[in-house]
Design a protein around this motif. Structure first.
Motif, short mmCIF file in Angstrom:
data_model
loop_
_atom_site.label_atom_id
_atom_site.label_comp_id
_atom_site.label_asym_id
_atom_site.label_seq_id
_atom_site.Cartn_x
_atom_site.Cartn_y
_atom_site.Cartn_z
N ARG A 1 38.67 51.68 41.92
CA ARG A 1 38.42 51.08 43.23
C ARG A 1 37.35 49.99 43.21
O ARG A 1 37.50 48.95 43.83
CB ARG A 1 38.04 52.15 44.24
N LYS A 2 36.25 50.21 42.51
CA LYS A 2 35.17 49.22 42.48
C LYS A 2 35.63 47.93 41.81
O LYS A 2 35.37 46.84 42.31
CB LYS A 2 33.93 49.78 41.79
N LEU A 3 36.31 48.05 40.69
CA LEU A 3 36.84 46.87 40.00
C LEU A 3 37.85 46.15 40.89
O LEU A 3 37.83 44.93 41.03
CB LEU A 3 37.48 47.26 38.67
N ALA B 1 38.09 46.17 44.17
CA ALA B 1 37.40 45.53 45.30
C ALA B 1 36.72 44.23 44.85
O ALA B 1 36.76 43.22 45.56
CB ALA B 1 36.37 46.48 45.90
N ARG B 2 36.12 44.25 43.67
CA ARG B 2 35.46 43.04 43.16
C ARG B 2 36.49 41.93 42.89
O ARG B 2 36.27 40.77 43.25
CB ARG B 2 34.68 43.37 41.89
#
Length: 119
Positions: free
Chosen positions: A17-19, A21-22
């Motif tokens: 998710r973090k990757l 979103a970035r």
């Protein structure tokens, strides 16, 4: 809690998710105004070009990108094909077991013999 090995559902807990979103944020900052408009109903032209090239090399199927349609999945593709080719009231055979989708046609399941299923 989702059931394990559910058809069509990836391992959502393993999704980065973090990757994601970035990368989405970076792409959103650089997108051109033309890409914010309604997309081509046949799908992304670049993807259709890549698919038509792949089909020529891997399957010997020669088609133009304008002959390739990207759909949201199996049922979307089946719906598009059925609406284009099946006249209302026509008889349609489909493999049993299968997803039953009628498109205004009379459908009849046809048992397909398979040595692994004993049919």
């Amino acid at each position: 809690m989702p059931y394990p090995f559910r058809m069509g559902l990836p391992a959502l807990d393993a999704f980065p998710r973090k990757l994601w979103a970035r990368l989405v944020a970076r792409e959103a900052r650089t997108v051109s105004p033309g890409r914010l408009n309604y997309p081509d109903p046949a799908g992304d032209h670049g993807l259709r070009e890549a698919i038509s090239a792949y089909l020529a090399i891997s399957r010997g199927v020669f088609c133009t990108p304008d002959q390739v349609f990207i759909t949201g999945g199996y049922q979307g593709g089946l719906s598009l094909i059925a609406r284009a080719l099946i006249e209302p009231g026509a008889a349609v055979w489909f493999e049993d077991p299968a997803i039953i989708w009628r498109a205004g046609a009379w459908s009849r399941p046809v048992h397909i013999w398979c040595r692994y299923r004993g049919r």
